[in-house]
Write a protein that holds these residues in place. Sequence first.
Motif, PDB file in Angstrom:
ATOM      1  N   GLU A  74       0.804  -1.225   0.000  1.00 29.44           N
ATOM      2  CA  GLU A  74       0.000   0.000   0.000  1.00 29.44           C
ATOM      3  C   GLU A  74       0.843   1.284   0.000  1.00 29.44           C
ATOM      4  N   PRO A  75       1.959   1.369   0.759  1.00 32.51           N
ATOM      5  CA  PRO A  75       2.745   2.609   0.734  1.00 32.51           C
ATOM      6  C   PRO A  75       3.257   2.984  -0.653  1.00 32.51           C
ATOM      7  N   VAL A 134       0.477   4.798  -2.457  1.00 29.09           N
ATOM      8  CA  VAL A 134       0.355   6.160  -1.938  1.00 29.09           C
ATOM      9  C   VAL A 134       1.466   7.038  -2.489  1.00 29.09           C
ATOM     10  N   ARG A 135       2.695   6.502  -2.511  1.00 28.44           N
ATOM     11  CA  ARG A 135       3.833   7.264  -3.029  1.00 28.44           C
ATOM     12  C   ARG A 135       3.638   7.593  -4.504  1.00 28.44           C
TER      13      ARG A 135
END
Length: 474
Positions: free
Chosen positions: A160-161, A164-165
Motif C-alpha cells: 500500500e505505501p 500512496v507514493r
Amino acid sequence: MSFTVAIVGRPNVGKSTLFNRLIRKRLAIVDDTPGVTRDRRYGEAHLGDLSFTVIDTAGLEDAVDDSLEGRMRQQTQAAIAEADVTLLVFDARAGVTPMDEHFARLIRKSRKPVILVANKAEGRAGTDAAREGFSLGLGTPLPLSAEHGEGLSDLYDALEPFAVRKAGEKSTAHLDADLEEVAPLDLEEDTGEEDLVEAPPAPKHLQMAIVGRPNVGKSTLVNALLGEDRLLTGPEAGITRDSIAIDWSWKGQAIRLIDTAGLRRHSRVTKKLERLSGADTRRAIQYAHVVVLVLDGNDMLEKQDLTIARQVVEEGRALIIAANKWDAVEDKNAAIKKLHERIDWSLPQAKGIPVITMSAMTERGLDKLMQAVLDIYVTWNKRVSTARLNRWLSEVTAQHPPPLVSGRRIKIRYMTQIKTRPPTFAIFASKADDLPESYHRYLVKSLRDVFDLPGTPIRIVMRRTDNPYDTDRD
C-alpha cells in the motif's frame, strides 16, 4: 498512476503461482519443473483496492555469461530495474539456501525497495519456518501461500505505501505540467487520408499472435518489431515456453503482440511441460485477430507448418505467412514459387493468404509484414450488404444451378451476412443439408473473387426454408 512490482527468486519457489494469484488468472504456466518461466511476463494485478503492474520473471541463476541461464538472468535484472518494488520470494519449506543468500546480496545492490516473501508457508508450521528469512538481512519475512491465498492481507499492507507514493508523484507531475508552455498544434501532419479508407473502427488492441515451429525466429521477430531485446532469444530450440503478450503500436494502431512457444508434432511431444506450452499456444491462436505463421526460409511448409496453418484457418483467424531468414535462401525465385504452389494446394479454404519474405535478424521486410497485418484485419472484418449478396447469388446460381437431389433441384432463395471476423454468411434453401460440398466450394470461391476477400476464412451456414405458401416445397 499504477506502480510496478517484480517477483524474483531462485527457480521453483512459486513465483508464477503468486503472479497468477495476483492477476486472478492462470496466465503463467505452472509446473514442478524448475525454470519454466524464461521471459519476463507482465500482468495487471489487483489486491483489495490496489491495482498495479506485476512482472513474473525467470528463476535467478548464478550465471553471468552468454549462456541461456545468463540471458535469463539479464531478463530478470531488467525487470528489477523497471520495478518500483521487488518481491524476493523464497521457499519456506526448504528454508534459506545459499542461492537465496547470493541473490539477496544482488538485490540489495540494486538499491530498490524489497519485500521478502516466504512462500509455501501454510499454517503455523510454515509461519515458523518463514522466520529463517531474517538471516537474509532484508527485513521481516512476509509468510504467505500463493497456492492457497493465505497471507495476502499482509502483502496488501506491505504494498500500500507504494501506491500512496505513486499517487503523490502523479499529483506533483500534474502541477508541473500546468506550468509548462503549451506546444502549438502541428496542422500539417493531419492529412485526413484516414477518412478515405473503408475500414472497421480500429480495435483497442489488434491481437497479433506469432506462431510456428521451434527455432524459426519468432522471438527474434518480436524483438525486431519492438526495437529492443524484450524476449529471450538464442540458438537453442524451445527457449519460449509460454505465450508472452506485449502491448505495442505501429503507425498509431494499438497492437498486442503475442509471442508463443514453438509447436511440434504431437507424436514428438512427450513431456508434460511441452504439452502445457502447446496448449498455451493454441489458446493464443483462438483469441488472436491476426496470426503470423513464421517459417524458416530454408525449410518451408513442412507437415507441421501446414498443421498449424490449418488450425488457424479452422479457428477462423486471419492468417499471414512470414518466410523468415530469407536472406539465407539461395534460389529465392524457385523457393517463393514452390511456397505459393504448396499453399494453394494445401490451404484452398483460405486462398490468397498473404506471403511476406523477411529477415527478423536484419529487420528486412518488417514494414511490409505489418502493413499486411492491417490489410488482412480489414478483410477479416469486411461486411457485404444483403442487396449486393442477393444480386450476386442470383447471378452465380443462374450460371451454375444447384444440383438435383432425389429428382428435385435444391432451391437457394436468400442470403445474408450474419457476422464478421471471419466473414460468415447464411444461405436459406430447400434441402439445405443436401447441398454437396463441391457446390459449397464453388460459392466460397466466387464470394472470395467478387467481394475481394483474399486470404481470410469464409464460412457459409446453410439454413432450411419452410414456406407454407410455396406449392413446390418439399
